[in-house]
Design a protein around this motif. Structure first.
Motif, PDB file in Angstrom:
ATOM      1  N   SER A  57       0.832  -1.206   0.000  1.00 30.74           N
ATOM      2  CA  SER A  57       0.000   0.000   0.000  1.00 30.74           C
ATOM      3  C   SER A  57       0.866   1.256   0.000  1.00 30.74           C
ATOM      4  CB  SER A  57      -0.959  -0.002   1.191  1.00 30.74           C
ATOM      5  OG  SER A  57      -0.253  -0.003   2.409  1.00 30.74           O
TER       6      SER A  57
ATOM      7  N   ILE B  76       0.523   4.264  -2.719  1.00 29.16           N
ATOM      8  CA  ILE B  76       0.343   5.665  -2.316  1.00 29.16           C
ATOM      9  C   ILE B  76       1.440   6.539  -2.936  1.00 29.16           C
ATOM     10  CG2 ILE B  76       0.404   7.242  -0.341  1.00 29.16           C
ATOM     11  CD1 ILE B  76      -0.983   4.962   1.251  1.00 29.16           C
TER      12      ILE B  76
ATOM     13  N   TYR C 218       0.538   6.598  -6.879  1.00 33.64           N
ATOM     14  CA  TYR C 218      -0.736   7.129  -7.368  1.00 33.64           C
ATOM     15  C   TYR C 218      -1.403   8.148  -6.440  1.00 33.64           C
ATOM     16  CZ  TYR C 218      -0.215   3.198 -10.518  1.00 33.64           C
ATOM     17  OH  TYR C 218       0.266   2.308 -11.449  1.00 33.64           O
ATOM     18  N   GLY C 219      -0.780   8.464  -5.328  1.00 30.47           N
ATOM     19  CA  GLY C 219      -1.337   9.452  -4.415  1.00 30.47           C
ATOM     20  C   GLY C 219      -2.167   8.827  -3.313  1.00 30.47           C
ATOM     21  N   PRO C 220      -2.589   9.639  -2.346  1.00 33.73           N
ATOM     22  CA  PRO C 220      -3.307   9.123  -1.173  1.00 33.73           C
ATOM     23  C   PRO C 220      -4.606   8.389  -1.488  1.00 33.73           C
ATOM     24  CG  PRO C 220      -2.627  11.386  -0.824  1.00 33.73           C
ATOM     25  CD  PRO C 220      -2.327  11.065  -2.240  1.00 33.73           C
ATOM     26  N   GLY C 221      -5.260   8.729  -2.575  1.00 36.22           N
ATOM     27  CA  GLY C 221      -6.500   8.055  -2.920  1.00 36.22           C
ATOM     28  C   GLY C 221      -6.326   6.587  -3.277  1.00 36.22           C
ATOM     29  N   ALA C 222      -5.111   6.188  -3.614  1.00 38.59           N
ATOM     30  CA  ALA C 222      -4.855   4.795  -3.987  1.00 38.59           C
ATOM     31  C   ALA C 222      -4.652   3.906  -2.789  1.00 38.59           C
ATOM     32  CB  ALA C 222      -3.616   4.703  -4.884  1.00 38.59           C
TER      33      ALA C 222
END
Length: 72
Positions: free
Chosen positions: A60, A64, A67-71
């Protein structure tokens, strides 16, 4: 006649009103695994939970980072 499983205690709930995932898995294992195999069943459960945590955290983190925090 099969051995009866002992009656499970009423589950404790968190402030959000839900059971912790580990506690849910232990309750299911206690209900499903025969009494004479409980130690082995709970050992497999603990091992699987530890392995999942050990693999999930770094994976994870990579998602993150990529792809950024939304991933996550």
């Amino acid at each position: 006649m099969p051995a009866r499983s002992p009656r499970l205690p009423k589950p404790r709930t968190s402030w959000a009103g839900s059971l912790a995932p580990d506690e849910q898995l232990v309750r299911i294992a206690l209900a499903v695994v025969p009494v004479e195999h409980r130690t082995e069943g709970l050992t497999w459960l603990t091992t699987a939970a530890s392995a999942g945590t050990a693999l999930g955290a770094p994976l994870s983190g990579h998602l993150i980072d990529a792809y950024g925090p939304g991933a996550g």
